[in-house]
Design an enzyme around this catalytic site. Structure first.
Site, PDB file in Angstrom:
ATOM      1  N   GLU A 115       0.846  -1.200   0.000  1.00 52.30           N
ATOM      2  CA  GLU A 115       0.000   0.000   0.000  1.00 52.30           C
ATOM      3  C   GLU A 115       0.884   1.254   0.000  1.00 52.30           C
ATOM      4  O   GLU A 115       0.529   2.282  -0.579  1.00 52.30           O
ATOM      5  CB  GLU A 115      -0.879   0.031   1.263  1.00 52.30           C
ATOM      6  CG  GLU A 115      -1.885  -1.097   1.378  1.00 52.30           C
ATOM      7  CD  GLU A 115      -2.437  -1.263   2.800  1.00 52.30           C
ATOM      8  OE1 GLU A 115      -3.447  -1.952   2.944  1.00 52.30           O
ATOM      9  OE2 GLU A 115      -1.858  -0.725   3.775  1.00 52.30           O
ATOM     10  N   ASP A 171     -12.537  -5.043  -0.814  1.00 51.45           N
ATOM     11  CA  ASP A 171     -13.477  -6.181  -0.845  1.00 51.45           C
ATOM     12  C   ASP A 171     -14.809  -5.762  -0.234  1.00 51.45           C
ATOM     13  O   ASP A 171     -14.857  -4.889   0.632  1.00 51.45           O
ATOM     14  CB  ASP A 171     -12.889  -7.384  -0.092  1.00 51.45           C
ATOM     15  CG  ASP A 171     -12.405  -7.008   1.292  1.00 51.45           C
ATOM     16  OD1 ASP A 171     -11.275  -6.494   1.409  1.00 51.45           O
ATOM     17  OD2 ASP A 171     -13.163  -7.187   2.260  1.00 51.45           O
TER      18      ASP A 171
HETATM   19  N1  ADE Z   1      -8.530  -4.656   4.759  1.00 50.61           N
HETATM   20  C1  ADE Z   1      -8.990  -4.911   3.524  1.00 50.61           C
HETATM   21  N2  ADE Z   1     -10.103  -5.650   3.551  1.00 50.61           N
HETATM   22  C2  ADE Z   1     -10.381  -5.893   4.863  1.00 50.61           C
HETATM   23  C3  ADE Z   1     -11.390  -6.597   5.544  1.00 50.61           C
HETATM   24  N3  ADE Z   1     -12.356  -7.220   4.897  1.00 50.61           N
HETATM   25  N4  ADE Z   1     -11.333  -6.633   6.889  1.00 50.61           N
HETATM   26  C4  ADE Z   1     -10.344  -6.004   7.550  1.00 50.61           C
HETATM   27  N5  ADE Z   1      -9.363  -5.325   6.963  1.00 50.61           N
HETATM   28  C5  ADE Z   1      -9.363  -5.261   5.623  1.00 50.61           C
END
Ligand code: ADE
Length: 255
Positions: free
Chosen positions: A22, A210
């Site tokens: 990142e 996500d």
């Molecule tokens: N970072 C990226 N996606 C995530 C998720 N689903 N839960 C926690 N941290 C994250």
């Protein structure tokens, strides 16, 4: 949170990022240089720092680095809060930004690649069912108001719920809903806690990798969209840095 940025405007910003993947596109976009930290943080910490000047603003990106035993990024609450505190003391920034990825809830309007500014931080995996300790566990911290920043840069806003797991158990889900969160991450509330101890104003910028309440498996979707989110951050963080440069923290909001 405090207002050290209120005297003479924001001159130094520290950006806390958990994962190397990142951070590096941003280091490149901002043309930052890696610093030698051995004298600043003795004891062989894996932390990394990259710094430079952007339009007169001193920018430091700090990263918790690779786990000393396993060699993977030191994600999660403990490394990020330790790093924020120690680097915050050393650098005395006027503003801390926690940038990174997050899961988003489509029921709250989140889409892949959206960048969210946090309005509030809370924890969803610190369950202590004893009066008052229950509230301590959730640990809600209201973010500094940044209405002008959100409006002028056309960003999204929402509450962040933090926990140490990428997946989500049913119990986590219940607590995330109670926290009214739009995004779910693994560091936001921990960085906010350390910034709060230091009385340094803090902003969080989270790019969605996500959809937590979607149909795809989280790990697959996270890995698939990691570079989209990193690109969104390397576009947005420089805009935010230029926006805050020289402003007072109070000017980031319209109220
Ligand atoms: N970072 C990226 N996606 C995530 C998720 N689903 N839960 C926690 N941290 C994250």
């Amino acid at each position: 949170m405090g207002g050290s940025g209120d005297v003479g405007g924001i001159k130094t910003v520290m950006v806390v990022i958990a994962m190397q993947a990142e951070a590096l596109p941003l280091v490149e976009a901002l043309d930052l240089v890696e610093d030698d930290l051995s004298a600043v943080f003795p004891g062989g910490v894996p932390w990394k720092k990259y710094s430079g000047v952007l339009d007169g603003l001193n920018v430091h990106i700090v990263v918790p680095g690779k786990d000393k035993a396993l060699g993977v990024d030191s994600v999660g609450t403990v490394p990020s809060s330790l790093l924020t505190y120690a680097a915050g003391v050393a650098l005395q920034p006027n503003l801390i930004i926690n940038a990174g990825t997050a899961g988003g809830f489509q029921a709250k309007g989140a889409n892949i690649g959206d960048v969210y500014v946090a309005t509030e931080f809370a924890n969803h995996d610190r369950r202590i069912p004893i009066p008052v300790f229950d509230k301590y566990g959730i640990g809600t911290i209201v973010a500094i108001p940044t209405g002008n920043l959100i409006k002028d840069l056309d960003l999204k806003e929402g509450k962040v719920s933090t926990g140490n797991s990428l997946d989500m158990t049913l119990q986590d889900e219940e607590h995330i809903k109670a926290n009214d969160a739009t995004v779910k991450d693994m560091e936001g509330a921990a960085v906010a806690y350390a910034a709060n101890l230091l009385a340094i104003p803090m902003i969080s910028l989270k790019a969605v990798t996500d959809i937590v309440d979607g149909t795809k498996p989280t790990v697959e979707e996270f890995l698939e969209n990691m570079s989209t989110a990193a690109s969104a951050l390397s576009r947005t963080v420089p805009l935010v840095l230029k926006y805050v440069s020289g402003k007072n923290v109070a000017d980031l909001d319209c109220s």
